[in-house]
Design a protein around this motif. Structure first.
Motif, short mmCIF file in Angstrom:
data_model
loop_
_atom_site.label_atom_id
_atom_site.label_comp_id
_atom_site.label_asym_id
_atom_site.label_seq_id
_atom_site.Cartn_x
_atom_site.Cartn_y
_atom_site.Cartn_z
N SER A 22 0.77 -1.09 0.09
CA SER A 22 0.09 -0.19 -0.24
C SER A 22 0.86 1.34 -0.22
N ALA A 23 0.48 2.27 -0.48
CA ALA A 23 1.21 3.47 -0.57
C ALA A 23 1.68 3.89 0.55
N THR A 24 2.88 4.12 0.64
CA THR A 24 3.60 4.80 1.87
C THR A 24 4.39 5.75 1.63
N TYR A 25 4.18 6.84 2.17
CA TYR A 25 5.08 8.25 2.08
C TYR A 25 6.47 7.99 2.56
N GLU A 26 7.57 8.27 1.76
CA GLU A 26 8.94 7.92 2.23
C GLU A 26 9.73 8.82 2.70
N LEU A 101 2.13 4.62 -9.36
CA LEU A 101 2.17 5.92 -8.78
C LEU A 101 1.14 6.34 -8.16
N GLN A 102 1.02 6.63 -6.75
CA GLN A 102 0.04 6.99 -6.34
C GLN A 102 0.03 8.76 -6.46
N LEU A 103 -1.09 9.33 -6.75
CA LEU A 103 -1.22 10.70 -7.00
C LEU A 103 -2.35 11.30 -5.98
N ILE A 216 -7.97 3.61 -7.68
CA ILE A 216 -8.17 4.70 -6.82
C ILE A 216 -8.45 4.11 -5.35
N LYS A 217 -7.96 4.87 -4.38
CA LYS A 217 -8.16 4.29 -2.91
C LYS A 217 -9.14 5.32 -2.38
N MET A 218 -10.03 4.73 -1.44
CA MET A 218 -11.21 5.70 -0.88
C MET A 218 -11.44 5.00 0.60
N GLU A 274 -5.57 6.61 9.92
CA GLU A 274 -5.87 5.19 8.80
C GLU A 274 -4.76 4.07 9.36
N SER A 275 -3.86 4.68 10.16
CA SER A 275 -2.63 3.68 10.44
C SER A 275 -2.91 3.28 12.07
N ARG A 276 -3.98 2.66 12.40
CA ARG A 276 -4.26 2.34 13.94
C ARG A 276 -3.22 1.54 14.57
N GLY A 307 -5.09 -2.14 6.20
CA GLY A 307 -5.23 -1.97 7.46
C GLY A 307 -5.13 -2.85 8.27
N GLY A 308 -4.01 -2.91 9.04
CA GLY A 308 -3.88 -4.01 10.28
C GLY A 308 -4.03 -5.48 9.78
N ILE A 309 -3.67 -5.68 8.78
CA ILE A 309 -3.60 -7.06 8.34
C ILE A 309 -2.35 -7.71 8.84
N PHE A 329 -0.55 -3.86 2.44
CA PHE A 329 0.28 -3.62 3.58
C PHE A 329 1.18 -2.57 3.61
N SER A 330 1.12 -1.68 4.44
CA SER A 330 1.98 -0.67 4.57
C SER A 330 3.26 -0.77 5.64
N ARG A 331 2.77 -0.86 7.05
CA ARG A 331 3.68 -1.10 8.08
C ARG A 331 4.57 -2.11 8.22
N PRO A 332 3.73 -3.27 8.13
CA PRO A 332 4.50 -4.83 7.81
C PRO A 332 5.67 -4.59 7.09
C1 LIG Z 1 4.66 5.85 7.50
C2 LIG Z 1 3.29 5.73 6.89
C3 LIG Z 1 3.30 6.51 5.40
C4 LIG Z 1 2.01 6.53 4.73
N1 LIG Z 1 1.68 7.04 3.59
C5 LIG Z 1 0.65 6.87 2.85
C6 LIG Z 1 0.53 7.42 1.42
O1 LIG Z 1 1.33 8.13 1.09
N2 LIG Z 1 -0.69 7.25 0.66
C7 LIG Z 1 -1.74 6.57 1.29
O2 LIG Z 1 -2.68 6.28 0.78
N3 LIG Z 1 -1.41 6.15 2.64
C8 LIG Z 1 -0.22 5.97 3.35
N4 LIG Z 1 -0.19 5.49 4.39
C9 LIG Z 1 -1.38 4.58 5.11
C10 LIG Z 1 -1.13 3.16 4.55
O3 LIG Z 1 -1.01 3.04 3.37
C11 LIG Z 1 -2.47 2.24 5.23
O4 LIG Z 1 -3.37 2.51 4.67
C12 LIG Z 1 -2.27 2.15 6.54
O5 LIG Z 1 -0.87 2.38 7.05
C13 LIG Z 1 -2.98 0.90 7.11
O6 LIG Z 1 -2.01 -0.17 6.56
P1 LIG Z 1 -1.06 -1.00 7.78
O7 LIG Z 1 -1.64 -1.29 8.82
O8 LIG Z 1 -0.86 -2.06 6.68
O9 LIG Z 1 0.06 -0.04 8.01
C14 LIG Z 1 0.95 5.50 5.23
C15 LIG Z 1 1.24 4.89 6.54
C16 LIG Z 1 2.38 5.00 6.90
C17 LIG Z 1 2.43 4.10 8.38
#
Ligand SMILES: Cc1cc2nc3c(=O)[nH]c(=O)nc-3n(C[C@H](O)[C@H](O)[C@H](O)COP(=O)(O)O)c2cc1C
Length: 377
Positions: A22-26, A101-103, A216-218, A274-276, A307-309, A329-332
């Protein structure tokens, strides 16, 4: 047979397994939003880890839509060469891994700007900032900016794009009755609240053709009184599928959720709702699954749940029950970029190592994306 290792298509794009980053800001870009060597290393590691599709951190399509320092940009043609380094490294090391690429335009959650644009002038209670209601001209400029960014993504070698329509950023603000109070053709009915993405989609397709998938993400829910509910978001999802979007990722929440109380929500909101945190104790794992299930029932394009998988067992359950087509997955993957490979090979625990502590968020801007807990252990 492990279900998550089976391939599935998004549009015409074949994804080798059901596992999505999942998209994750770097927090790694230059001041102008250019790609750096740090991005290249990050994406090489992820690509080698066996994931089927990687969605980048959000890239802003206009200068007025930036949220944080060191965020990726996609707002002009000078950025294409840098972006192509991300697409190239993933294609080179990813064994058929695809890259999206996420926009984004961050709307009223933009930062460092004296004027923040939004569908309506609704006070953002967390930052206490009153945004400016967008004029029709500003809406047209933003639509054009998204379309041009879609073109840039294709030119840079990405396999697809994803519009960020979740988490209270601009598109999500148009979808939500909490932030969209417009009385013109961009507010009110579902058709009106989705008009901006319909116009982005059409303009984008004019530039890149139907075969280049636009995802799209919603939000399944905004978790704010007067915000999107699952009834509303299901109708929006149906509309998005009709417009032509090739997959929908289901998430939830806006920044202001942070101001709400645990007793009202049933879970404790954290600074990025969104990141519980503490999955499995305060919050149930796969906390967006109830929303994804409803949306999945209503549409026939692929649904991605995020989310939280936190375990292979949950992944298999989601896929076997048909509650979603892909798991994201983002954080994992910050902690374990090779998580898919590890599960495919049956190595170690069926749980993720990630503790969902959100320490990755605390040092993002100063040091770039990393698992702080892992480094401490
Ligand atoms: C460090 C970090 C950066 C994130 N950046 C984005 C982002 O750029 N775009 C986005 O849609 N969600 C972003 N998220 C949210 C994640 O994509 C995801 O929806 C959320 O963390 C839940 O997933 P997880 O439990 O697998 O981490 C970010 C989350 C984290 C932890």
């Amino acid at each position: 047979m492990i279900m998550f290792s089976t391939p599935k298509k998004i549009g015409q794009l074949n994804i080798k397994n059901r596992f999505i980053r999942s998209a994750t800001y770097e927090g790694m870009a230059t001041e102008e939003g250019q790609v750096t060597d740090k991005h290249v290393t990050l994406y090489k590691n992820l690509a080698e880890g066996g994931v089927g599709l990687i969605i980048t951190g959000y890239a802003y399509v206009q200068r007025s839509g930036i949220a944080f320092d060191k965020q990726l940009g996609a707002y002009n043609d000078d950025l294409i060469h840098g972006l192509s380094k991300i697409a190239d490294i993933i294609h080179k090391y990813g064994d058929d891994c695809k890259v999206v690429l996420q926009l984004v335009h961050c709307g009223r959650q933009s930062r460092h700007l004296e004027i923040r644009l939004a569908p309506s002038a609704v006070l953002e209670k967390l930052t206490k900032f009153l945004p400016k209601e967008m004029s029709k001209k500003e809406i047209s400029e933003t639509i054009e900016a998204f379309a041009q960014a879609i073109r840039r993504a294709k030119e840079a070698g990405f396999d697809a794009v994803q519009l960020h329509g979740a988490h209270g950023y601009l598109i999500s603000e148009f979808f939500s009755p909490y932030t969209n109070k417009r009385i013109d053709e961009y507010g009110g009915s579902i058709d009106n609240r989705t008009r901006i993405v319909e116009e982005i989609y059409k303009k984008g397709v004019e530039l890149v053709g139907e075969d280049f998938p636009i995802l799209i993400k919603m939000n399944g829910g905004d978790f704010l009184e007067g915000g999107l509910t699952i009834e509303d978001s299901t109708k929006i999802a149906k509309r998005l599928a009709t417009i032509g979007f090739k997959a929908i990722e289901v998430s939830g929440g806006m920044w202001e959720v942070v101001l709400r109380k645990k007793k009202d929500l049933g879970w404790k909101p954290t600074f990025i709702p969104e990141s519980r945190m503490l999955i499995g104790t305060v919050n149930e794992p796969a906390y967006n699954l109830p929303f994804a299930k409803e949306i999945k029932k209503a549409i026939n394009i692929p649904v991605i749940v995020v989310g939280g998988i936190n375990s292979l067992d949950i992944v298999e359950q989601i896929l076997e029950e048909g509650s979603a087509d892909f798991v994201a997955f983002s954080r994992p993957l910050i902690r374990e970029p090779d998580l898919p490979e590890r599960w495919l090979k049956g190595v170690g625990d069926r749980k993720v190592e990630c503790l969902f502590c959100n320490s990755c968020l605390s040092s993002l801007i100063s040091t770039g994306l990393r698992c702080v807990k892992k480094e401490q252990s």
